[in-house]
Structures are given as structure tokens and as C-alpha cells.
Design an enzyme around this catalytic site. Structure first.
Site, mmCIF file in Angstrom:
data_model
loop_
_atom_site.group_PDB
_atom_site.id
_atom_site.type_symbol
_atom_site.label_atom_id
_atom_site.label_comp_id
_atom_site.label_asym_id
_atom_site.label_seq_id
_atom_site.Cartn_x
_atom_site.Cartn_y
_atom_site.Cartn_z
ATOM 1 N N ASP A 70 0.826 -1.212 0.000
ATOM 2 C CA ASP A 70 0.000 0.000 0.000
ATOM 3 C C ASP A 70 0.858 1.260 0.000
ATOM 4 O O ASP A 70 0.531 2.251 -0.661
ATOM 5 C CB ASP A 70 -0.926 0.011 1.223
ATOM 6 C CG ASP A 70 -1.970 -1.094 1.175
ATOM 7 O OD1 ASP A 70 -2.254 -1.589 0.064
ATOM 8 O OD2 ASP A 70 -2.491 -1.463 2.237
ATOM 9 N N GLU A 151 -18.768 -2.667 7.132
ATOM 10 C CA GLU A 151 -18.615 -4.121 7.205
ATOM 11 C C GLU A 151 -17.165 -4.453 7.532
ATOM 12 O O GLU A 151 -16.251 -3.766 7.066
ATOM 13 C CB GLU A 151 -18.995 -4.774 5.868
ATOM 14 C CG GLU A 151 -20.375 -4.391 5.355
ATOM 15 C CD GLU A 151 -20.565 -4.753 3.885
ATOM 16 O OE1 GLU A 151 -19.928 -5.726 3.425
ATOM 17 O OE2 GLU A 151 -21.331 -4.057 3.198
ATOM 18 N N LYS A 153 -13.702 -6.090 7.074
ATOM 19 C CA LYS A 153 -12.972 -6.506 5.869
ATOM 20 C C LYS A 153 -12.280 -7.839 6.166
ATOM 21 O O LYS A 153 -11.211 -7.872 6.759
ATOM 22 C CB LYS A 153 -11.967 -5.434 5.455
ATOM 23 C CG LYS A 153 -11.306 -5.684 4.113
ATOM 24 C CD LYS A 153 -10.424 -4.497 3.719
ATOM 25 C CE LYS A 153 -9.827 -4.704 2.342
ATOM 26 N NZ LYS A 153 -8.896 -5.846 2.303
ATOM 27 N N LYS A 332 -19.383 1.632 2.713
ATOM 28 C CA LYS A 332 -20.112 1.755 1.453
ATOM 29 C C LYS A 332 -21.261 2.745 1.617
ATOM 30 O O LYS A 332 -21.962 2.710 2.637
ATOM 31 C CB LYS A 332 -20.692 0.395 1.021
ATOM 32 C CG LYS A 332 -19.652 -0.709 0.861
ATOM 33 C CD LYS A 332 -20.319 -2.056 0.600
ATOM 34 C CE LYS A 332 -19.287 -3.173 0.510
ATOM 35 N NZ LYS A 332 -19.919 -4.501 0.348
ATOM 36 N N LYS A 356 -8.145 0.956 6.433
ATOM 37 C CA LYS A 356 -7.127 -0.039 6.767
ATOM 38 C C LYS A 356 -6.605 0.184 8.188
ATOM 39 O O LYS A 356 -6.282 1.312 8.569
ATOM 40 C CB LYS A 356 -5.961 0.018 5.772
ATOM 41 C CG LYS A 356 -6.357 -0.254 4.321
ATOM 42 C CD LYS A 356 -6.947 -1.640 4.120
ATOM 43 C CE LYS A 356 -5.915 -2.742 4.222
ATOM 44 N NZ LYS A 356 -5.038 -2.874 3.064
ATOM 45 N N CYS A 468 20.867 -16.781 34.149
ATOM 46 C CA CYS A 468 21.991 -16.348 34.976
ATOM 47 C C CYS A 468 21.571 -16.617 36.415
ATOM 48 O O CYS A 468 20.564 -16.066 36.877
ATOM 49 C CB CYS A 468 22.271 -14.862 34.767
ATOM 50 S SG CYS A 468 23.473 -14.204 35.942
#
Length: 712
Positions: A70, A151, A153, A332, A356, A468
């Protein structure tokens, strides 16, 4: 002695070119370069992006994370926007993906399966929405504020399913958006996809022709089981659920696909004949559900943009609660006739955008491997990385867990490596990019001695870690002091890792009890401490003396004693003296403790220095008694019950709800099982809700929980 570098493979050359381009676009101001440089950079971006598009869309074998792709695509779009004459017919900005392979029969989509433009933040979403509003106002002749359907993704493989008279006739991959691959025989093996649309009198007969668009995916738990099976057979596991879904659908042998645990969500439609379709995208989803297609339950329709953005924020924070991978939110314009008015550009609709999430995976260079000593003496390898942004933060170090982890994955210094950061998890290196090796990479081995005190490191039988075991190791004490002051322990405000290191290395604090002997003049000697800061820290240290006993127990750093175990111990033992006097058998008999933790606790109290520390803390006024709010709850319906929380509660935060349950004697678990007694359900619940329904576990809302707790 002369050394020969092995010739690079095509994948290695592509990765090297990609890495160079990523550095260029991150460091250069693309608005400032001249046309000649822009032309050369655009040509390199086109070449690299087209190769990655082919690997992603056609081979289903991507070499780089989506976020890197992207970023390069954004850079090319910026250059083409500045210099439109640089746009070429083969530019990836002008197409959806790569051409399909010849192994499957080609299928031409009746309508293109377009990709989506990306929104990388809330401002990008606002710009997209305002652009839609302007275009609609121009075409409708009046201002409008369109509703938006949001919605999840799903991170899987896009699929177009064609039904003729209610019967599945074709299943096709997206391919290049114009032509896909005919994978009908494989699609028929996916149980979630109807072979025939059931006739429902309430819905009416199925359309004579219908194209359903959706995503084939694999649930996380199914993915883990599949990889376990593959590894048991000596086969190579899949890198992630998306690759597993794509690779399973594109098997030449449908019998192999039939054995893979694939799922499907429908998210839209293509051409429809012989049926009336709702004008609303949200109602289309409900219609598809009534036709028998699985539809994601988390889709929502919003009238206001602020609510859309809140939905995006919510799923950015809560996506890990789902049993499937999502990499964003699809937005949408809900009214489908307005979608038609807005139309599309060459490769994406104007009426939709993909919000995103911040990238959780990136590729960068492993510069070195150092070792870190923890508060219990555990010594772990840490990757030193070329800085890269992952999950919204710049990462320059990541965990490598232990020597076995490094060796089993053949991770070498100089490798390009894949780094992930999921939720609040510490960044980790998950694998090297073997294809990019040049031959100059160096294997790594755990050092023999502690980097802090020089003591010989010891690997205990049956454990993967080295330790240790020196009681006076400086690095161990710094980590212990930092842990003791931490938010979940004594919660000393203003005392982070840097201050802990200053106090330990200056000799002012050692052992822990010295913290409560600090004076103003001690702190004023330290770099960065003026009087105000010093007094604030002293007040915070004084306030920590009254912390609950469970916090003190957790802060002492006893091996295997975490927050939950500390709380369980305080339910049984009213003081630290009672706990110190307990036998291993008494400790092991406690539910949630067990023999290993019991032995660790008993061994800690046997050490003379630790017993002396407790006495000094008591003398200095630190609380070592159980506080009233920590006392075991009286008999109640909650006592001994296991709760799981999912979704956002209307008034209580998750932490507040957990505290109320624990105070009443209940337990809070992170996942649903047959041992779960109640699931507390809030808004936008995740996969835990589905699992609870499957198992028939009682569910409570916030009011129901409060009534059970006797608070209503």
C-alpha cells in the site's frame, strides 16, 4: 580464503528492490522531486508493484505485507497525480491485479470485480465521504448526507458465485477483476456455500440468475489445527490464514480442498435477474442472509459519519477477539441507486472505501542479536532491527524468545525478517525471508556467559531458556526494581525503566527495601532530578506502602507468580507471614496454583535474603496484610464461577467488570470453554459470543451481571 556469494533468486532481487524503494519513499519528499527523478522512480515502482500484484492476486503467494504494498502504491499515485503524463497503460494504478494462471479455466466476470481504494486514517475517511456528498449534490441538485454501511474486511480470498435458478453453476476467483479462475469444483466442497438456494415461502422463489460476492476465509482455530496436521505429516505449514484459504481454494485436486476447513461470508451482489433487490446495501446483506448465505453479523448501517469513525476505532481495538482475521473495515454508501450515480474509476468504485488498520506486519533488516537479562535471571535474545513502523509504532527491537526459536527458524544476522506486532503484544520476529539471502548472513548462538555479570549461563532440564543464576547480577536487579514499581505491582508513578536503572546503578537502591529509605538529597544527586520531581517521586513511593497485599506479592518477582496467582494466594492467606509458613502441599492444593508454582513460592521464602527483605519492608511500613477488599467473598452465586467478557459494556469498563467479579469470588477467563459458567455480553461482541451460543452457556448483559453480584 576467497568466498563466493550465491546468485540471488528472482524473489531475492524483488525483495531487495522493494526494500530499497520502501526506504526511498519513506525518506524522500515526493512533492519536492523534479520530473526526471519522478519518471525514474515511477518506472521502478510500476515494475516492482506489478511483480507483487502477480504474486498476490495470481500466485496467492505474497512476499511482502499489505502495508508495504500500500505504501508503494500510494507513492506511485502521488507521482502520477503530480505528473499525469507518467501514467501508463500497464501502471498498477490502472488495474486490479495480475492476469490469471492458465491452470484453471478462465471465467469472464459479467461485471468487473473491482478492488477498493484505501483510507489509512480517519481524515482519509472524511475526505472520501465529503467527496461522495459533493458528487451526489451535483448530480441530484440538492445536498444530501448519505447513510453508510460498515462491514468488517475479512482477510481471505474474494469469490464470485453464480446461481442459475437457485443452483450454483460457477465459482470464480477475482483474478484481474475482468477474468478469474473457474474453481467451481473446489467451491462446492465448502460447507458454508449453498449448492442450491433453499426455497423459503417468506422470501419467495430464488432469482433466475444471481451473482453473490464474498470472501472465502479460514478461522484462526481451524488454521492452527491445519498447520499442526501439516507439520505432523512433515509438510510445510501456511504462513497465515489468508494464505491457507487461498492455497486451499486453488488446489487442482478438489479432494484436497474438501479436507480444508474453509468458511465463507457473503458481502454483496453482482448481476441479478428475476428478483427485486433492496435499494439498501445493508438490506441486501439481510436479504442474502434470508436466502441462506452466511453474512457477517457485525455489519452496521450508520446515519452519521462520527458513528462510522467510532465503529472503525472499536474494531481497530477489538479485532483480536474475533476468530478470523480482518485487516480493516469496508465502508459503502448505503443507497444503491446513489452508488450507481457515483460510479467507479478505472479500478475501484467511488462509493466504497477500505479503512485499513495500522500495519501489524513489516519486513526489515535484522542488524544484530543481543541478549537481555530478566528479573528472574532468564536470558533472552533480542533482535536489533532497522527501524520500521508496525502497528502504528516505530519498532527497532523485537523478541526472539529463545535460542531454540532462532535455530529452528534459521534466523541469521543480516537477514530481511518479518516482524509482527498484534494488539499489545511485544513485537516479535516470526521468520526470515530466505529468498532474499545473499550469502553474507551470519548464524547466531547464545553466549556462554551473562552479559551483565559474566557468570556462566545455565539451561535447566526441560526448559528452552538459559538463566543467569548469580544472586548479585546487576541486570536482574534493575529488571526486578522496574517490575516492583510497575503499574500492576506497587504502581509507583514516575518510576519507569530509566529511573529504576539510575537508582540501581548509583547504588541508592539494593535491595528493594532501600526504595523506602530514599531521601530528598539522594534523588537530587541523580541526573534529571530537580526538587519538584524528586518530591513527587518520594510521595509516590510513600503512597505505595498501602497497596494491597496481592500487588506486593506480584511485585516481589517470585517465579510463576503472576497477578492472578497473587490474588488467589491472598484469598487463602491473610498475611505474607501466613504465606511464608505454608507447606508445598498446602500451596499445591490451591486451585490455580499447582505443584510447580507451589515449589517456586516455597523455595523463594527459604532464601535468607528474601526473608530479611520481608522483615525490612514490614519495618518500613509497607503493608503485608490482606486488605478488606481482598478478603474472600461471602457465599454468593458468583463464588467459584468462571466468567468470560466480550464486547463493550454500556457503563463498566472491562477492568471494572473484572474487578467486581473477582471481589465476589469469581474468576475471569480469556476464552470460552465448556468450563465457562457465564459469558457477559456487551455491544459488538466477538467470536466468544458465537462459541458460547454453540456450547449453550448462559449469557448476561451488564444489568444481569450486576443483579448476579447483588448490586441491583
Amino acid at each position: 580464503m576467497e568466498t563466493h556469494t550465491a546468485p540471488q533468486t528472482a524473489e531475492a532481487r524483488l525483495l531487495e528492490a522493494t526494500h530499497t524503494l520502501l526506504q526511498t519513499v519513506r525518506q524522500r519528499d515526493l512533492e519536492a522531486i523534479d520530473r526526471k527523478e519522478a519518471e525514474a522512480l515511477a518506472a521502478r515502482l510500476r515494475e516492482v508493484l506489478n511483480q507483487h500484484a502477480y504474486r498476490y492476486y495470481v500466485l496467492d503467494n505474497p512476499l511482502i505485507p499489505d502495508a508495504d504494498y500500500d505504501l508503494l502504491m500510494q507513492a506511485l499515485r502521488k507521482l502520477e497525480a503530480r505528473f499525469p503524463e507518467l501514467v501508463t497503460p500497464d501502471s498498477p494504478t490502472q488495474r486490479v491485479g495480475g492476469p490469471p494462471l492458465g491452470r484453471f479455466e478462465k471465467v469472464r466476470h459479467p461485471e468487473p470485480l473491482l478492488s477498493l481504494n484505501n483510507a489509512f486514517g480517519e481524515e482519509d475517511v472524511r475526505v472520501w465521504y465529503e467527496r461522495c456528498c459533493r458528487m451526489l449534490a451535483e448530480r441530484l441538485g440538492q445536498p444530501v448526507q448519505p447513510a453508510v454501511t460498515a462491514e468488517l474486511k475479512i482477510d481471505g480470498l474474494a469469490m464470485a458465485l453464480t446461481y442459475e435458478n437457485g443452483v450454483l453453476s460457477v465459482g470464480a476467483t477475482r483474478g484481474d477483476g475482468i477474468e478469474g479462475e473457474n474453481v467451481t469444483q473446489n467451491v462446492r466442497t465448502i460447507p458454508a456455500i449453498p449448492l442450491r438456494i433453499p426455497v423459503d415461502p417468506a422470501v419467495g422463489p430464488p432469482p433466475t440468475r444471481l451473482e453473490v460476492r464474498g470472501e472465502v476465509y479460514m478461522r484462526k482455530r481451524d488454521f492452527e489445527r491445519l498447520n499442526e496436521q501439516l507439520q505432523a505429516r512433515g509438510e510445510r505449514p501456511f504462513a497465515n490464514p489468508r494464505n491457507a484459504a487461498a492455497g486451499s481454494v486453488r488446489q487442482l485436486n478438489p479432494q484436497v480442498t474438501a479436507l480444508r476447513p474453509l468458511s465463507f461470508f457473503a458481502y454483496g451482489i453482482g448481476p441479478v435477474e428475476g428478483a427485486e433487490v433492496p435499494d439498501s446495501q445493508y438490506e441486501v446483506l439481510q436479504w442474502l442472509g434470508r436466502l441462506g448465505f452466511p453474512v457477517n453479523e457485525h455489519a452496521r448501517r450508520f446515519e452519521h459519519l462520527d458513528d462510522v469513525l467510532e465503529y472503525c476505532r472499536y474494531w481497530t481495538e477489538h479485532r483480536d477477539e474475533l476468530d478470523y482475521e480482518i485487516d480493516g473495515v469496508v465502508l459503502k454508501i448505503d443507497h444503491r441507486p446513489w452508488q450507481a450515480l457515483l460510479g467507479a474509476i478505472s479500478n475501484a468504485p467511488r462509493w466504497a472505501v477500505a479503512y485499513k488498520f495500522p500495519a501489524r506486519e513489516a519486513i526489515t533488516r535484522l542488524l544484530d542479536i543481543m541478549v537481555s537479562v530478566g528479573r528472574t535471571g532468564v536470558v533472552k535474545p533480542v533482535a536489533v532491527l532497522e527501524p520500521v513502523e508496525v502497528g502504528g509504532v516505530t519498532v527497532s527491537q523485537a523478541t526472539l524468545h529463545n535460542e531454540d526459536y532462532v535455530r529452528s527458524r534459521d534466523i541469521r544476522i543480516g537477514d530481511l525478517v518479518v516482524v509482527i506486532r498484534a494488539g499489545d503484544v511485544i513485537p516479535q520476529v516470526v521468520r526470515p525471508v530466505v529468498e532474499a539471502r545473499t550469502g553474507n548472513e551470519r548464524p547466531w548462538r547464545m553466549p556462554e556467559r551473562c552479559p551483565s555479570c559474566g557468570s556462566q549461563l545455565v539451561r535447566l532440564p526441560g526448559e528452552a531458556d538459559y538463566y543467569c543464576v548469580a544472586s548479585d547480577c546487576p541486570a536482574q536487579f534493575v529488571r526486578l526494581l522496574e517490575h516492583f514499581a510497575g503499574r500492576d505491582a506497587m504502581d509507583i508513578e514516575g518510576m519507569g525503566s530509566q529511573v529504576a536503572r539510575q537508582l540501581a546503578e548509583s547504588g541508592l537502591v539494593r535491595p528493594l527495601s532501600d526504595l523506602y529509605r530514599l531521601k530528598l538529597e539522594d534523588l537530587l544527586k541523580l541526573e534529571g532530578f530537580a526538587e519538584t520531581r524528586a518530591r513527587n517521586l518520594l510521595r509516590a513511593i510513600e503512597a505505595s506502602k498501602q497497596r494491597p497485599l496481592s500487588r506486593l506479592l506480584f511485585g516481589l518477582g517470585i517465579r510463576h507468580v503472576g497477578k492472578t496467582t497473587a490474588e488467589l494466594l491472598v484469598q487463602r492467606f491473610a498475611s505474607i507471614d501466613e504465606l511464608a509458613a505454608a507447606t508445598i502441599d498446602e500451596l499445591a492444593a490451591l486451585e490455580g496454583v499447582g505443584p510447580i508454582t507451589a515449589e517456586s513460592i516455597a523455595n523463594w521464602f527459604r532464601v535468607e535474603d528474601n526473608r530479611r527483605l520481608i522483615e525490612e519492608l514490614k519495618e518500613l511500613g509497607v503493608n503485608t496484610q490482606r486488605l478488606p477488599e481482598e478478603a474472600p467473598a461471602a457465599e454468593s452465586p458468583v463464588r467459584g464461577k468462571t466468567f468470560v467478557l466480550t464486547g463493550a459494556l454500556p457503563h463498566l469498563t472491562r477492568k471494572e467488570a473484572e474487578e467486581l467479579i473477582k471481589r465476589a469470588g469469581g474468576r475471569v477467563a480469556s476464552s470460552v470453554s465448556r468450563n465457562t459458567d457465564y459469558v457477559v455480553v456487551g455491544e459488538n461482541p466477538g467470536s466468544k459470543y458465537d462459541r458460547a451460543r454453540q456450547l449453550g452457556i448462559p449469557m448476561l448483559d451488564e444489568d444481569g451481571l450486576l443483579r448476579l453480584l447483588g448490586m441491583k
